[in-house]
Design a protein around this motif. Sequence first.
Motif, PDB file in Angstrom:
ATOM      1  N   VAL A 246      15.883  19.961  -4.033  1.00 31.61           N
ATOM      2  CA  VAL A 246      16.405  18.637  -3.729  1.00 31.61           C
ATOM      3  C   VAL A 246      17.753  18.459  -4.426  1.00 31.61           C
ATOM      4  O   VAL A 246      17.997  19.069  -5.476  1.00 31.61           O
ATOM      5  N   GLN A 247      18.603  17.641  -3.857  1.00 36.91           N
ATOM      6  CA  GLN A 247      19.914  17.384  -4.455  1.00 36.91           C
ATOM      7  C   GLN A 247      19.782  16.372  -5.610  1.00 36.91           C
ATOM      8  O   GLN A 247      18.881  15.526  -5.606  1.00 36.91           O
ATOM      9  N   PRO A 248      20.690  16.425  -6.560  1.00 39.29           N
ATOM     10  CA  PRO A 248      20.673  15.429  -7.639  1.00 39.29           C
ATOM     11  C   PRO A 248      20.718  14.012  -7.088  1.00 39.29           C
ATOM     12  O   PRO A 248      21.422  13.727  -6.107  1.00 39.29           O
ATOM     13  N   GLY A 249      19.939  13.142  -7.727  1.00 41.01           N
ATOM     14  CA  GLY A 249      19.880  11.749  -7.303  1.00 41.01           C
ATOM     15  C   GLY A 249      18.821  11.450  -6.261  1.00 41.01           C
ATOM     16  O   GLY A 249      18.517  10.275  -6.019  1.00 41.01           O
ATOM     17  N   ARG A 250      18.271  12.505  -5.659  1.00 38.04           N
ATOM     18  CA  ARG A 250      17.236  12.298  -4.649  1.00 38.04           C
ATOM     19  C   ARG A 250      15.853  12.227  -5.283  1.00 38.04           C
ATOM     20  O   ARG A 250      15.716  12.275  -6.514  1.00 38.04           O
ATOM     21  N   SER A 251      14.825  12.123  -4.409  1.00 38.16           N
ATOM     22  CA  SER A 251      13.453  11.925  -4.886  1.00 38.16           C
ATOM     23  C   SER A 251      12.514  13.002  -4.349  1.00 38.16           C
ATOM     24  O   SER A 251      12.781  13.617  -3.308  1.00 38.16           O
ATOM     25  N   LEU A 252      11.439  13.202  -5.078  1.00 39.04           N
ATOM     26  CA  LEU A 252      10.333  14.053  -4.650  1.00 39.04           C
ATOM     27  C   LEU A 252       9.038  13.432  -5.141  1.00 39.04           C
ATOM     28  O   LEU A 252       9.028  12.722  -6.162  1.00 39.04           O
ATOM     29  N   ARG A 253       7.960  13.719  -4.448  1.00 37.87           N
ATOM     30  CA  ARG A 253       6.641  13.288  -4.906  1.00 37.87           C
ATOM     31  C   ARG A 253       5.716  14.484  -4.981  1.00 37.87           C
ATOM     32  O   ARG A 253       5.571  15.221  -3.993  1.00 37.87           O
ATOM     33  N   LEU A 254       5.107  14.668  -6.127  1.00 34.44           N
ATOM     34  CA  LEU A 254       4.112  15.719  -6.326  1.00 34.44           C
ATOM     35  C   LEU A 254       2.715  15.117  -6.226  1.00 34.44           C
ATOM     36  O   LEU A 254       2.490  13.981  -6.643  1.00 34.44           O
ATOM     37  N   SER A 255       1.800  15.920  -5.687  1.00 34.34           N
ATOM     38  CA  SER A 255       0.400  15.514  -5.603  1.00 34.34           C
ATOM     39  C   SER A 255      -0.472  16.608  -6.186  1.00 34.34           C
ATOM     40  O   SER A 255      -0.127  17.798  -6.114  1.00 34.34           O
ATOM     41  N   CYS A 256      -1.598  16.204  -6.741  1.00 37.65           N
ATOM     42  CA  CYS A 256      -2.556  17.167  -7.284  1.00 37.65           C
ATOM     43  C   CYS A 256      -3.955  16.624  -7.053  1.00 37.65           C
ATOM     44  O   CYS A 256      -4.291  15.537  -7.550  1.00 37.65           O
ATOM     45  N   ALA A 257      -4.752  17.381  -6.303  1.00 36.85           N
ATOM     46  CA  ALA A 257      -6.119  16.978  -6.004  1.00 36.85           C
ATOM     47  C   ALA A 257      -7.088  17.802  -6.840  1.00 36.85           C
ATOM     48  O   ALA A 257      -6.984  19.037  -6.886  1.00 36.85           O
ATOM     49  N   ALA A 258      -8.026  17.119  -7.484  1.00 33.77           N
ATOM     50  CA  ALA A 258      -9.017  17.775  -8.321  1.00 33.77           C
ATOM     51  C   ALA A 258     -10.357  17.802  -7.622  1.00 33.77           C
ATOM     52  O   ALA A 258     -10.723  16.864  -6.903  1.00 33.77           O
ATOM     53  N   SER A 259     -11.093  18.876  -7.851  1.00 32.64           N
ATOM     54  CA  SER A 259     -12.443  18.993  -7.311  1.00 32.64           C
ATOM     55  C   SER A 259     -13.319  19.718  -8.320  1.00 32.64           C
ATOM     56  O   SER A 259     -12.818  20.412  -9.206  1.00 32.64           O
ATOM     57  N   GLY A 260     -14.624  19.572  -8.143  1.00 34.03           N
ATOM     58  CA  GLY A 260     -15.558  20.197  -9.063  1.00 34.03           C
ATOM     59  C   GLY A 260     -16.347  19.143  -9.808  1.00 34.03           C
ATOM     60  O   GLY A 260     -16.465  17.991  -9.366  1.00 34.03           O
ATOM     61  N   ARG A 261     -16.885  19.542 -10.979  1.00 39.34           N
ATOM     62  CA  ARG A 261     -17.679  18.624 -11.771  1.00 39.34           C
ATOM     63  C   ARG A 261     -16.743  17.784 -12.641  1.00 39.34           C
ATOM     64  O   ARG A 261     -16.210  18.273 -13.631  1.00 39.34           O
ATOM     65  N   ILE A 262     -16.538  16.548 -12.236  1.00 38.75           N
ATOM     66  CA  ILE A 262     -15.580  15.664 -12.889  1.00 38.75           C
ATOM     67  C   ILE A 262     -16.315  14.557 -13.616  1.00 38.75           C
ATOM     68  O   ILE A 262     -17.113  13.838 -13.009  1.00 38.75           O
ATOM     69  N   PHE A 263     -16.020  14.415 -14.906  1.00 42.09           N
ATOM     70  CA  PHE A 263     -16.614  13.366 -15.702  1.00 42.09           C
ATOM     71  C   PHE A 263     -15.793  12.084 -15.570  1.00 42.09           C
ATOM     72  O   PHE A 263     -14.594  12.117 -15.269  1.00 42.09           O
TER      73      PHE A 263
END
Length: 117
Positions: A12-29
């Motif tokens: 991405v160029q300077p000044g622009r935006s990005l969105r990261l995502s992270c999905a979790a699965s498994g035994r989650i407390f």
Amino acid sequence: QVQLVESGGGLVQPGRSLRLSCAASGRIFSLNTMGWYRQAPGKERELVADVTSGGIKTYADSVKGRFTISRDNAKNTVYLQMNSLKPEDTAVYYCNFKNGWPPVNSWGQGTQVTVSS
């Protein structure tokens, strides 16, 4: 063990935006913390931002006011909205999940974010 799947990196160029995502699965407390770390070439991995299951958020000073972390508990997903990106934000970004107490760490595979004109 918790599995993490990241998405959203790129160039991405300077000044622009990005969105990261992270999905979790498994035994989650119910007590957990989801977050993002990053590692630039030749540097140590550092915390970017995290958010607890209670909604408490922490940000690195370098990203305050530009990045926003959020989570969707129903989807076990954490997001990192990155605005006003700078070349110094270039790094591999890793999703992190701290599960239960004492916390057990899980890491995503990493996604490259490159900020360049």
